[in-house]
Motif scaffolding. Structure first.
Motif, PDB file in Angstrom:
ATOM      1  N   LEU A   1       0.941  -1.284   0.039  1.00  0.00           N
ATOM      2  CA  LEU A   1      -0.204  -0.061  -0.124  1.00  0.00           C
ATOM      3  C   LEU A   1       0.939   1.278   0.059  1.00  0.00           C
ATOM      4  CD1 LEU A   1      -2.775  -1.242   2.499  1.00  0.00           C
ATOM      5  CD2 LEU A   1      -2.859  -0.988   0.147  1.00  0.00           C
ATOM      6  N   ASP A   2       1.829   1.311   0.766  1.00  0.00           N
ATOM      7  CA  ASP A   2       2.777   2.434   0.961  1.00  0.00           C
ATOM      8  C   ASP A   2       3.414   2.583  -0.627  1.00  0.00           C
ATOM      9  OD1 ASP A   2       1.905   2.928   3.525  1.00  0.00           O
ATOM     10  OD2 ASP A   2       3.601   1.756   4.284  1.00  0.00           O
ATOM     11  N   ASN A   3       3.937   1.705  -0.891  1.00  0.00           N
ATOM     12  CA  ASN A   3       4.738   1.481  -2.112  1.00  0.00           C
ATOM     13  C   ASN A   3       3.906   2.084  -3.469  1.00  0.00           C
ATOM     14  OD1 ASN A   3       7.105   0.592  -0.778  1.00  0.00           O
ATOM     15  ND2 ASN A   3       6.849  -1.360  -1.520  1.00  0.00           N
ATOM     16  N   SER A   4       2.654   1.734  -3.458  1.00  0.00           N
ATOM     17  CA  SER A   4       1.832   2.156  -4.632  1.00  0.00           C
ATOM     18  C   SER A   4       1.715   3.707  -4.497  1.00  0.00           C
ATOM     19  CB  SER A   4       0.306   1.636  -4.313  1.00  0.00           C
ATOM     20  OG  SER A   4      -0.019   2.137  -2.897  1.00  0.00           O
ATOM     21  N   ARG A   5       1.740   4.138  -3.322  1.00  0.00           N
ATOM     22  CA  ARG A   5       1.582   5.816  -3.298  1.00  0.00           C
ATOM     23  C   ARG A   5       3.045   6.415  -3.992  1.00  0.00           C
ATOM     24  NH1 ARG A   5      -0.354   4.020   2.073  1.00  0.00           N
ATOM     25  NH2 ARG A   5      -2.427   3.985   1.927  1.00  0.00           N
ATOM     26  N   TYR A   6       3.994   5.731  -3.439  1.00  0.00           N
ATOM     27  CA  TYR A   6       5.456   6.297  -3.911  1.00  0.00           C
ATOM     28  C   TYR A   6       5.591   6.047  -5.555  1.00  0.00           C
ATOM     29  CZ  TYR A   6       6.551   6.608   0.994  1.00  0.00           C
ATOM     30  OH  TYR A   6       6.277   7.107   2.326  1.00  0.00           O
ATOM     31  N   VAL A   7       4.971   5.120  -5.963  1.00  0.00           N
ATOM     32  CA  VAL A   7       4.787   4.854  -7.566  1.00  0.00           C
ATOM     33  C   VAL A   7       4.224   5.773  -8.275  1.00  0.00           C
ATOM     34  CG1 VAL A   7       4.202   3.413  -9.306  1.00  0.00           C
ATOM     35  CG2 VAL A   7       5.259   2.107  -7.358  1.00  0.00           C
ATOM     36  N   ARG A   8       3.095   6.388  -7.589  1.00  0.00           N
ATOM     37  CA  ARG A   8       2.591   7.496  -8.306  1.00  0.00           C
ATOM     38  C   ARG A   8       3.459   8.566  -8.312  1.00  0.00           C
ATOM     39  NH1 ARG A   8      -3.714   8.543  -6.398  1.00  0.00           N
ATOM     40  NH2 ARG A   8      -3.454   9.882  -8.077  1.00  0.00           N
ATOM     41  N   LYS A   9       4.180   9.011  -7.241  1.00  0.00           N
ATOM     42  CA  LYS A   9       5.120  10.045  -7.200  1.00  0.00           C
ATOM     43  C   LYS A   9       5.963  10.082  -8.050  1.00  0.00           C
ATOM     44  CE  LYS A   9       4.366  11.216  -2.594  1.00  0.00           C
ATOM     45  NZ  LYS A   9       5.166  11.308  -1.026  1.00  0.00           N
ATOM     46  N   VAL A  10       6.443   8.655  -8.347  1.00  0.00           N
ATOM     47  CA  VAL A  10       7.576   8.382  -9.458  1.00  0.00           C
ATOM     48  C   VAL A  10       6.957   8.874 -10.894  1.00  0.00           C
ATOM     49  CG1 VAL A  10       8.853   6.752 -10.603  1.00  0.00           C
ATOM     50  CG2 VAL A  10       9.175   6.856  -8.143  1.00  0.00           C
TER      51      VAL A  10
END
Length: 323
Positions: free
Chosen positions: A222-231
């Motif tokens: 769940l946390d990584n999905s948010r950082y993927v959006r930022k990438v």
């Protein structure tokens, strides 16, 4: 002051007279009286045995280092190496290196025989030669993953995010267990769409996936999905961000044996550090390298595997299309 000379009575032809003896003569007489009268009573000296000689050499080395070094050099190699000399006899390193080379050669010949049996169709029914870690006893889902997906360059953001999440679960599960749960994980995590996953409710997802993954791994996804959006917002796509690390071209490892395949590389460590800097979780160098292998950023199929050339051809087609 020295002691006065002693007077001793001596029996002579004219009777008992006192005769003064000089000190030097008295010492010589004492030495003569201490010596045994009969030389026949002396025990014959027995020749020293090799064991006694060796003990004498060891005792001499403990007290006289100079004598020990010369005596040990005159001994055979096996004896000199076991003594406590200050100048140890060095054995040539060619013996150990030769034994190591021979051992590696035997292992290589053994793996070549196994590979030859696989190529002749003795291991697999289809007669294809696969990587050493794929055996006839491997799960069919694992074999299919190796034959169809593992090592193929991935250009889709959803697929890249899925493989990153599945690779992160390798710290708790094996590939066979992960692939068996893959359909259910896709249902829970919206086919691993990073935008959709970032909007999910954490409590609902934890309740649905508690039997599939640990709470730590669920929170990491769940946390990584948010950082993927930022990438994606920064680089335009997650694919572009990942493939920039390898200059948009997969690394061809060309390994011959399974023991040559590493668990991590300097490139994986570099990517891991950048991901951690951005806030990603469960992205250790080992996890990142497993992701690189699965997503085709590196082609770690053994050169004898039939998939090695297939992945090389896919790489050439992808490069041609970009050009």
């Amino acid at each position: 002051m020295s002691d006065p000379p002693r007077l001793r009575s001596v029996l002579g032809p004219t009777g008992n007279k006192l005769q003064r003896k000089p000190p030097g003569m008295m010492k010589l007489e004492k030495k003569k009286t201490m010596e045994p009268k009969d030389e026949k009573t002396k025990k014959p000296e027995t020749p020293a045995s090799p064991t006694t000689t060796l003990k004498q050499c060891s005792s001499m080395t403990a007290s006289y280092s100079s004598d020990a070094s010369s005596s040990c050099e005159s001994l055979p190699l096996s004896v000199a190496s076991s003594s406590s000399c200050k100048k140890p006899v060095r054995r040539s390193g060619s013996v150990s290196s030769a034994s190591g080379t021979l051992r590696r050669k035997q292992v290589d010949e053994k793996e070549d025989k196994v590979a030859a049996g696989a190529s002749n169709g003795d291991c697999f029914a289809d007669g294809r030669k696969r990587c050493a870690w794929i055996t006839p006893k491997s799960d069919q889902s694992y074999v299919a993953f190796h034959d169809e997906e593992w090592g193929v360059p991935v250009q889709d953001d959803k697929k890249l995010f899925e493989l990153l999440c599945l690779s992160g679960a390798l710290s708790e599960l094996s590939w066979t267990d992960i692939l068996s749960r893959r359909p259910l994980l896709r249902q829970v995590f919206m086919d691993f769409d990073p935008v959709a996953v970032s909007e999910l409710n954490e409590k609902k997802v934890a309740a649905a996936a508690v039997s599939l993954l640990s709470e730590v791994k669920i929170r990491s996804i769940l946390d990584n999905s948010r950082y993927v959006r930022k990438v994606i917002a920064e680089h335009g796509s997650f694919k572009k961000y990942m493939w920039n690390f390898v200059n948009n071209k997969p690394t061809q490892s060309q390994f011959r044996y399974g023991r040559q395949v590493p668990v991590k590389t300097s490139k994986a460590e570099f990517i891991s550090k950048d991901l951690v800097r951005r806030g990603f979780r469960s992205v250790s160098p080992t996890v990142v390298y497993s992701f690189m292998q699965a997503a085709g950023l590196t082609n770690d199929h053994l050169i004898g595997c039939f998939r090695y050339q297939d992945c090389c051809c896919v790489d050439a087609e992808t490069t041609t299309t970009k050009g």
